[in-house]
Motif scaffolding. Structure first.
Motif, PDB file in Angstrom:
ATOM      1  N   CYS A 520       0.848  -1.181   0.000  1.00  0.00           N
ATOM      2  CA  CYS A 520       0.000   0.000   0.000  1.00  0.00           C
ATOM      3  C   CYS A 520       0.895   1.246   0.000  1.00  0.00           C
ATOM      4  O   CYS A 520       1.522   1.564   1.003  1.00  0.00           O
ATOM      5  N   ASP A 559      -4.971   4.698   9.885  1.00  0.00           N
ATOM      6  CA  ASP A 559      -5.800   3.642   9.304  1.00  0.00           C
ATOM      7  C   ASP A 559      -5.426   2.339  10.000  1.00  0.00           C
ATOM      8  O   ASP A 559      -4.278   1.909   9.923  1.00  0.00           O
ATOM      9  N   THR A 561      -5.700  -0.569   9.280  1.00  0.00           N
ATOM     10  CA  THR A 561      -5.133  -1.648   8.466  1.00  0.00           C
ATOM     11  C   THR A 561      -3.688  -1.348   8.071  1.00  0.00           C
ATOM     12  O   THR A 561      -3.003  -2.191   7.517  1.00  0.00           O
ATOM     13  N   ASP A 762      -4.167  -4.123   4.329  1.00  0.00           N
ATOM     14  CA  ASP A 762      -4.185  -2.959   3.431  1.00  0.00           C
ATOM     15  C   ASP A 762      -3.640  -3.261   2.042  1.00  0.00           C
ATOM     16  O   ASP A 762      -3.651  -2.398   1.184  1.00  0.00           O
ATOM     17  N   PHE A 768      -9.591  -7.075  -2.410  1.00  0.00           N
ATOM     18  CA  PHE A 768     -10.279  -5.864  -2.869  1.00  0.00           C
ATOM     19  C   PHE A 768     -10.989  -6.118  -4.198  1.00  0.00           C
ATOM     20  O   PHE A 768     -12.080  -5.614  -4.441  1.00  0.00           O
ATOM     21  N   GLN A 786     -15.564   2.310  -2.292  1.00  0.00           N
ATOM     22  CA  GLN A 786     -14.548   2.233  -1.232  1.00  0.00           C
ATOM     23  C   GLN A 786     -13.506   1.152  -1.498  1.00  0.00           C
ATOM     24  O   GLN A 786     -12.308   1.378  -1.348  1.00  0.00           O
ATOM     25  N   ARG A 790      -9.480   1.449  -2.214  1.00  0.00           N
ATOM     26  CA  ARG A 790      -8.452   0.740  -1.440  1.00  0.00           C
ATOM     27  C   ARG A 790      -7.561  -0.086  -2.372  1.00  0.00           C
ATOM     28  O   ARG A 790      -6.368  -0.226  -2.132  1.00  0.00           O
TER      29      ARG A 790
END
Ligand SMILES: [Zn+2]
Length: 905
Positions: A520, A559, A561, A762, A768, A786, A790
């Protein structure tokens, strides 16, 4: 300060501490660095013809008499005083032995008896007026007696003597002196290697000093493999010499700590007073923040030579780190006492300060070193590197180029000069005092997301830590890992590192370089930006662990995550004996046992910060940063705000262990005593007796899934979930449960499992992707948006997340996101180009940007001239824009390919 990849990739754990001494890069053919071991001559410097010497070979001079070898032994075993005494006697008996004089002189220099050495030198020169060796060692004597003008004279004399009567200096010892001399006069290393050292090797293949000379030259050029080869040969031919293992220690230090330590031990066994090796050890102690140990070793050097310039320079560094400016000044004065313009002193002080992130202070010392000697390239190179880290890039690049001009073998300069070419092609985005540089295409695709994230980090973190940042803060994202490494460390390598912060400069790997293990990038940049805030708040005066700890802690705060959290491995380490005391945490970053240990150091540091905030409050943490910025040491600061460091060590250990105990308290974490391929029955029997054994449950679940007994697998998975709900691992219960439900077509349950997982991770792109798909199928577009966002925080260079984001945005009438998504898709080699242009035109039309909309329609028509929907849209737009726009807008002009999408916001 560095954010490390959060998987267990085995990064070179020694990289962080040793980047200045890393492997020579293997560059592509075009950008390849000439090696001193290459076969193509460079011939930049030809001081005078080396060929004069070639062909006149006399082999090594076995001039040493029996007592000469005894004297040599005294010198080599570090008995310098004894050597002075014995050689004085020997000289009295035999005035015309050059070796006696040289050993006396060199012993006196080791002892710091510079005035005595000057006398010995003068006497030697009188007796051996034709000696280049006496002159060579005399150069140092003159330096330390503040006679710099004499050195040039000696240089001239050496050059003249060799030119006039080369045959007198054709023995091995003199050839090596001559080689060293040529190098000191900026001679071409390659010519020295081939024309001098290799000739000695050919005719005296067992002569150890030639391998030492070659090894030292290779070390200087960062060719560690070549250096090691030579020092190994030296050790073979002269097993008693301490310089060979010392060379090996330096050659192995960047890559193999174990071998390096063994070599240090060997050096000290052969010569317990080996000053070079003692200083090398002190340097390592300083890197690891073991300042007390460093002082002990420096004291040892001072018993040999109380005025050793490097020892005093290290003392000055320690005084600086303790915020004792007076004492720092004194030590620097001591270091320069006998050679007032010694550039080494400021270069060394500055280099160590830069390694402690005091780049501005470090740069000032390099400038001072260059004032003493403008030709002293190590200072110029270090200054270039400091300036690039301070964001003073123009001068930094200029100096790197200058170094490369002067020394074509300088790995750092070569790498930087090559890198500069690709960096100049980067696109710059600016906003709120942040200057972001990225690959142009990447900037067009997701640059605005990066800038948004950085601005948010700046706003939130500056407010939280009450910090004001200087401008600009420079952030550079590199699509090629090698370029990142060169910009960051000066050399390729360091594959495990995601981003690094130097205070006002951040360097990071872009997602383009992370194909195999995407991470991420938002979390990485948040982490790095937090370093910007804490480093500026403390003027770079904070221990590594604290800065890392706050950055990881703040990732989790921003966050849940992001950042690292406790897992079974960390639990085991916390409860075992892997917990590093707070006072030694910085060392855990510098000398981790493995990649996992390095990860654990980040996690543990963040836990310390969590403890400080929980126990003492954020305000105390802020006060700690203020104190550090005012120059207080971490020990003093912590003592002021949290009690002593010893107390902190104890209290924190209890806190950390408690955390570990609380993690999945009811689970049995022991390894089941079962054969590797235990049958289903055996596993079931074991679990009857050990119903909470996590590993056994996991094995049972996996076995049932492999046997396609999906319904039966639910039971052990549910048990795992009860015991340890936060298991986000790739073979944890949430991943397996989602799989089971998917196989059984129980979509709502699958989604529930995946959503639980999404709260814990994450960078799981498969997750995702699947959640975007499931939520879009269910028409829950807000959720789709959302998850697509991500996904983009990991893979902005993949078209799939942009497509699903566009779809959700269309449904949600989020034209802003619609436009961004189509623009990105158009840059990602789509097959439906015309359709995308039309969709983008439609969205632009909705926002009222008719001019841009029209351009997009024309681009659609250029791609597909008979595209009816596009023709229709064109008419619509023209009609809508009639009152505002006049026919000035000629289609031929408008049909020109538009500039890349605007990226600044
Ligand atoms: Zn970091």
């Amino acid at each position: 300060m560095i954010r490390h990849r959060c998987s267990n990739d085995s990064a070179d754990s020694r990289f962080a501490s040793r980047w200045l001494r890393f492997q020579k890069p293997a560059r592509s053919a075009s950008g390849r660095l000439p090696s001193i071991d290459d076969s193509t001559p460079r011939g930049r410097f030809e001081l005078f013809s080396l060929s004069l010497l070639v062909g006149i070979i006399a082999g090594s001079t076995a001039a040493s008499a029996a007592d000469s070898s005894q004297l040599l032994n005294l010198f080599r075993t570090g008995q310098y005083s004894e050597c002075v005494e014995a050689s004085t006697k020997a000289i009295a008996e035999s005035e015309f032995n050059e070796n006696y004089r040289l050993l006396k002189l060199r012993s006196e220099m080791e002892l710091g008896r510079y005035a005595d050495a000057a006398e010995t030198f003068e006497a030697a020169l009188k007796n051996f007026s034709g000696s280049i060796e006496v002159r060579w060692w005399g150069r140092d004597v003159c330096r330390f007696n503040n006679q710099p003008e004499r050195i040039a004279q000696l240089d001239d004399e050496i050059a003249k003597l060799v030119r006039q009567t080369p045959w007198r200096y054709s023995d091995s010892a003199n050839r090596i002196i001559f080689g060293r001399f040529v190098l000191s006069q900026s001679g071409d290393p390659k010519q020295v290697l081939e024309g001098v050292y290799n000739v000695v090797k050919k005719f005296s293949p067992t002569y150890a000093p030639v391998y030492i000379a070659c090894g030292e030259l290779a070390l200087e050029k960062n060719d560690f493999a070549l250096a090691a080869q030579n020092f190994e040969q030296a050790a073979k031919h002269d097993p008693a010499d301490a310089d060979a293992p010392f060379g090996l220690a330096q050659a192995f230090a960047p890559s193999d700590a174990e071998k390096a330590n063994a070599a240090i031990k060997q050096t000290m066994e052969r010569n317990p007073n080996h000053i070079g090796c003692l200083l090398f050890v002190a340097d390592e102690h300083i890197d690891a923040e073991r300042y007390h140990d460093a002082e002990t070793v420096l004291a040892q050097v001072e018993t040999i030579n109380p005025l050793h310039p490097q020892a005093a320079a290290y003392r000055a560094v320690l005084a600086h780190l303790r915020n004792q400016p007076e004492s720092e000044k004194q030590y620097r004065g001591t270091a320069l006492k006998h050679w007032a313009t010694n550039p080494e002193v400021d270069h060394l002080i500055g280099k160590k300060l830069s390694q402690k992130y005091r780049f501005a202070e470090g740069a000032a010392h390099q400038r001072q070193a260059l004032q003493f000697d403008a030709r002293f390239l190590p200072a110029k190179m270090q200054l270039a590197s400091d300036l690039l880290r301070l964001g003073e890039e123009e001068e930094g690049w200029k100096l790197a180029n200058e170094v490369y001009e002067e020394d074509g073998y300088n790995v750092f300069a070569h790498n930087l000069v090559t890198l500069q070419e690709s960096v100049t092609k980067f696109r710059t985005l600016e906003g709120d005092g942040i200057v972001l540089r990225m690959d142009a295409r990447e900037a067009d695709i997701y640059g605005h997301r990066v800038l948004d994230l950085l601005q948010r980090a700046k706003r939130d973190l500056c407010a939280k830590y009450n910090a004001t940042l200087p401008a600009p803060i420079i952030v550079e994202m590199f699509p090629k890992q090698e370029d990142f490494a060169i910009r960051t460390f000066g050399l390729p390598g360091g594959a495990g590192f995601l981003g690094v912060c130097f205070g006002t400069v951040i360097t990071a790997n872009s997602p383009a370089s992370q194909a195999a293990h995407p991470t991420c990038w938002e979390a990485t940049l948040w982490h790095e930006f937090c370093h910007v805030v804490t480093l500026n708040k403390t003027h770079n005066k904070m221990p590594r662990w604290l800065s890392e700890g706050i950055s990881v802690f703040e990732e989790r705060q921003a966050d849940p995550t992001w950042g690292q959290t406790i897992n079974p491995l960390y639990r085991k380490m916390l409860l075992g004996d892997e917990l590093t005391p707070v006072s030694e945490l910085s060392g855990a970053f510098l000398h981790p046992k493995s990649g996992l240990h390095l990860q654990f150091a980040y996690f543990e540091s963040s836990l310390v910060v969590e403890y400080l905030v929980e126990k003492h409050g954020l305000e105390e943490l802020q006060k700690i940063l203020v104190d550090l910025g005012n120059g207080l040491t971490i020990n003093d600061t912590l003592a002021r705000h949290t009690g002593s460091l010893d107390e902190l060590d104890l209290a924190f250990a209890a806190f950390a262990r408690q955390r570990a105990v609380e993690m999945a308290r009811d689970a049995d974490w022991s390894e089941p005593e079962l054969p590797k391929r235990a049958s289903t029955e055996l596993l079931a029997m074991y679990l009857k007796e050990h119903p909470t054994n996590y590993a056994a449950l996991q094995r049972q679940a996996k076995q049932l899934i492999a046997d396609k007994k999906f319904s039966e697998a639910k039971q052990p998975l549910e048990s795992m979930r009860r015991l340890y709900p936060n298991d986000a691992s790739s073979d944890g219960h949430l991943v397996l449960l989602a799989r089971v439900h998917r196989e059984l077509k129980e979509t709502p349950q699958e989604r529930a499992a995946l959503e639980s997982l999404a709260k814990l991770t994450d960078d799981n792109v498969d997750l995702f992707a699947r959640l975007s798909e499931l939520t879009s199928q269910a028409g829950e577009w807000e959720a789709t948006r959302q998850f697509a966002q991500r996904w983009l925080a990991v893979s902005p260079l993949q078209p799939a997340p942009h497509r699903i984001a566009a779809q959700a945005a269309e449904k949600l009438h989020d034209d802003h996101l619609v436009i961004d998504s189509y623009r990105a898709l158009l840059l990602l080699n789509p097959i439906d180009v015309a359709d995308l242009h039309l969709k983008l035109a439609t969205a632009l039309q909705r926002t009222g940007d008719l001019l841009a909309a029209k351009r997009q329609v024309l681009l659609a028509l250029e791609e597909a001239p008979r595209f009816r929907a596009a023709h229709q849209k064109l008419l619509e737009i023209i009609k809508a824009s009639e009152p505002a726009t006049q026919p000035a807008d000629k289609p031929t002009e408008a049909a020109k390919p538009m500039k890349p999408a605007a990226v600044s916001k």
